[in-house]
Structure formats: structure tokens, C-alpha cells
Design a protein around this motif. Structure first.
Motif, PDB file in Angstrom:
ATOM      1  N   GLN A   1      25.482 -19.128  48.209  1.00  0.00           N
ATOM      2  CA  GLN A   1      24.309 -19.719  47.338  1.00  0.00           C
ATOM      3  C   GLN A   1      23.678 -21.038  48.337  1.00  0.00           C
ATOM      4  O   GLN A   1      24.792 -21.815  48.521  1.00  0.00           O
TER       5      GLN A   1
ATOM      6  N   GLU B   1      17.625 -11.825  44.571  1.00  0.00           N
ATOM      7  CA  GLU B   1      18.650 -12.826  45.063  1.00  0.00           C
ATOM      8  C   GLU B   1      18.170 -13.983  45.977  1.00  0.00           C
ATOM      9  O   GLU B   1      18.588 -15.017  45.864  1.00  0.00           O
TER      10      GLU B   1
ATOM     11  N   ASP C   1      16.575 -16.278  44.033  1.00  0.00           N
ATOM     12  CA  ASP C   1      17.669 -17.368  43.284  1.00  0.00           C
ATOM     13  C   ASP C   1      18.240 -18.168  44.121  1.00  0.00           C
ATOM     14  O   ASP C   1      19.312 -18.967  43.849  1.00  0.00           O
TER      15      ASP C   1
END
Length: 354
Positions: free
Chosen positions: A48, A68, A71
Motif C-alpha cells: 500500500q 487496486e 486505492d
């Protein structure tokens, strides 16, 4: 240009060169980010990005979905920095893991040995000693092959945990450009570039539990190094190796393991052939690795640590057998590196660490 990357939850900040991947930068500082294929295909190294900008590189759209990306996720093996950044990675605490920075090496081919009709042992003399844990692997650069190829180190490290010469066992893959070149074009005296060590496939010694190693095909390299290291260091826990091949011709290091079993009462060697002919005179186990292991242990693996290395179908079959025999995820370990072909195969979604 150099950027700074902060890796959470470690709180470590490292320098990353322009164009250098996040994974490469972390490994060169001895920081392990879980990964497998190294080519943006499997998604194991997904992290992340909580601050900063990255370029996703050649991440496969199935390994890193568009949602993804939106995000803030990226694949560490492909992503490069466009600014200072912070990432959050799924880093497990491994008490038996040594902190070993990855390095580049130049190797000279000292000896080539034909182990079986399809497997060669390459003995490589390095320009500087490599420190590694038995079970780890190196990435070898091969002319005309993008990204190189990964091979496990087949010999145990010497005193001090390092060696100036390593052995790689290379099975020739039909149609494989890398293994074909190594089998047909590489000669004694030639030089190779390699990088390592990689991986977290090593013995969890602190558990002090009996161990079962299950290997198939050319997947014997890592278990061989681990078992040799255990026996040389005076380990007294029971050790069992179940090793499978199709035919007796392909069963390499068989004599070595039989000799080790004769010298060490706590080491048991169970070779198995899946395609043995009656005319071969084979009196050992018949069938696949998981079948031979089930028969040897009577279907119960409780109280063991299991280490698996071999083709993906073999790994899946062994995991199923181990779990049926009351051994679960926390006690099962597999070698993590994948070829590009392996990475595109469906893998079991049931397990996070195996």
C-alpha cells in the motif's frame, strides 16, 4: 536522482535510485518484502502506498487490478518512485530469519556435473563470499533471457554462514531458453552474473520440532542444503526426507542420502518413483511424494514442521495430504520463487504464508 522510501510497520527509511524497484532497494538493505515471481505476475509483493507517487511499471493487470491502483496499491517488484514515498508492507516477524543484504556477484564456472539425463550441477566460484541461509536462492543472468532465472543453492553454507563456491542444480526444461543455454552453451571457465540471496525458505530451528522435507523433481536443491546444514551443525531433531522422481535414472544424490541415513540414526530417507517399471528392480516406495509420505507416516503428521519444494502440482498435493494428517498452515513452508509460467497458474487462495 535518489528518493527516500519509508517502509511501515518497520519505520525504516532507505534510499531508492531513480528507476530502481522498491523490492530491489529493500532487499539490498536486508529488508524482506514478501515476493515470489519478481515479474509483476503473481501479486505476492503487493504493498500500500500511503504517501508519495509511484510508477507501477510492468505490473500485470490481473495481478494489480485497476481498482487496486486507484486505492494506492502497487507491486514492489515493478514499482519505481517518482517522489519520496511511504509504503505499508505485510512483513512477518521471523525469529529465525537472518538479515542478509542482497548483493551482486560474478561467478566463474569451476565444474559442470551431469547428475541425471536432464539435470546438471553447476559449481560456481564467486568473486567474493556469499552469505546465505540454507534454502535460499540466487537469480542468474542468462544471455538473451530477460530478467534471468532463479535457482536454489544446493550446498550448505560453510563456517560463518557463507561460501566462496555454490552449487546450482539445473533441470533442462523443454523449450526453455534459459535452461537450454545453461545445458548446451555454458562451459567450464565461463563467467556468469548473479544476485542474491533471495527467499525465506529456511529451517525454523527455534521451533525444535521434528522435520519432514518433501521434494520432487529438481526441487531437491533447497532441501539438500538444509539437511546438510542441519546434520553438520549437530541437530538432533528427527529429520525425514521424502523425495520423488519418475524413474531411477532421474533420482539424483540418492547414494549420498542413503549414506547420510546410515550415519545419522535420526535422519530417514524415503525415495519414491512414480513411474518405476517392474524390470527396474526398484524395491523402494512407488507413487507420488504425497502418497509415499502418507504411507511412511501412517497418515499423521502432527508435531512436525514440513518443508516442501517442487512443481506447483506436487506442492498442492502435499499440502492437502499434510492437512488431512492434522498439520496446518503455521507448520508448512514452501519455496516462494516462481517462474513466469508458474506465476500464471491458478494458486490456492486458502493460504497466506504457504
Amino acid at each position: 536522482m535518489t528518493y527516500q522510501l519509508t517502509i511501515e510497520p518497520l519505520g525504516a527509511t532507505i534510499d531508492v535510485e531513480e528507476g530502481q524497484t522498491l523490492l530491489d532497494a529493500a532487499l539490498r538493505q536486508g529488508i524482506y518484502i514478501p515476493h515470489a515471481c519478481g515479474h509483476g505476475l503473481c501479486g505476492t509483493c503487493k504493498v500500500q502506498v500511503s504517501d508519495g507517487e509511484v510508477d507501477h511499471g510492468a505490473a500485470n493487470p490481473f495481478a494489480l487490478l485497476e481498482m487496486e491502483r486507484d486505492d494506492g496499491k502497487t507491486l514492489a517488484c515493478c514499482a519505481t518512485l517518482q517522489s519520496d514515498a511511504t509504503i505499508e508492507a505485510d512483513i512477518d516477524d521471523e525469529p529465525d530469519a537472518q538479515i542478509i543484504p542482497m548483493r551482486d556477484f560474478e561467478a566463474t564456472v569451476a565444474r559442470i556435473e551431469q547428475l541425471t539425463p536432464t539435470i546438471k550441477a553447476l559449481h560456481l566460484r564467486l568473486n567474493q563470499p556469499i552469505r546465505y541461509q540454507a534454502g535460499q536462492y540466487v537469480q542468474v543472468q542468462i544471455p538473451g533471457v530477460e530478467g534471468g532465472r532463479a535457482f536454489s543453492i544446493a550446498n550448505a553454507p560453510q563456517a560463518g554462514g557463507q561460501s566462496s563456491e555454490i552449487e546450482l542444480n539445473v533441470r533442462r526444461v523443454p523449450g526453455g531458453a534459459g535452461t537450454t543455454w545453461l545445458h548446451e552453451s555454458l562451459n567450464v571457465g565461463d563467467r556468469l552474473q548473479l544476485t542474491g540471496p533471495y527467499g525465506r525458505f529456511f529451517v525454523r530451528r527455534s521451533a525444535a520440532m521434528p522435520m519432514v522435507f518433501m521434494a520432487g523433481g529438481s526441487g531437491l536443491s533447497s532441501p539438500r542444503a538444509m539437511i546438510l546444514d542441519l546434520l553438520a551443525s549437530g541437530c538432533t531433531q528427527p529429520i525425514t526426507l521424502v523425495y520423488g522422481q519418475r524413474s531411477a535414472q532421474e533420482l539424483y544424490y540418492d547414494a549420498e542420502f542413503r549414506a547420510l541415513a546410515a550415519r545419522h540414526p535420526h535422519f530417514t530417507y524415503v525415495p519414491a518413483l512414480s513411474e518405476a517399471a517392474d524390470s527396474d528392480g526398484w524395491d523402494g516406495a512407488r507413487g507420488f511424494v504425497h502418497e509415499a509420505a502418507r504411507a511412511h507416516f501412517g497418515g499423521s503428521f502432527t508435531g512436525h514442521k514440513a518443508y516442501l519444494c517442487g512443481p506447483p502440482p506436487m506442492i498442492e498435493a502435499c499440502i492437502g495430504t499434510l492437512m488431512q494428517g492434522r498439520l496446518f498452515e503455521r507448520d508448512i513452508y514452501t519455496e516462494k520463487f516462481l517462474s513466469a509460467a508458474d506465476a500464471q497458474q491458478a494458486r490456492s487462495p486458502l493460504f497466506r504464508t504457504i
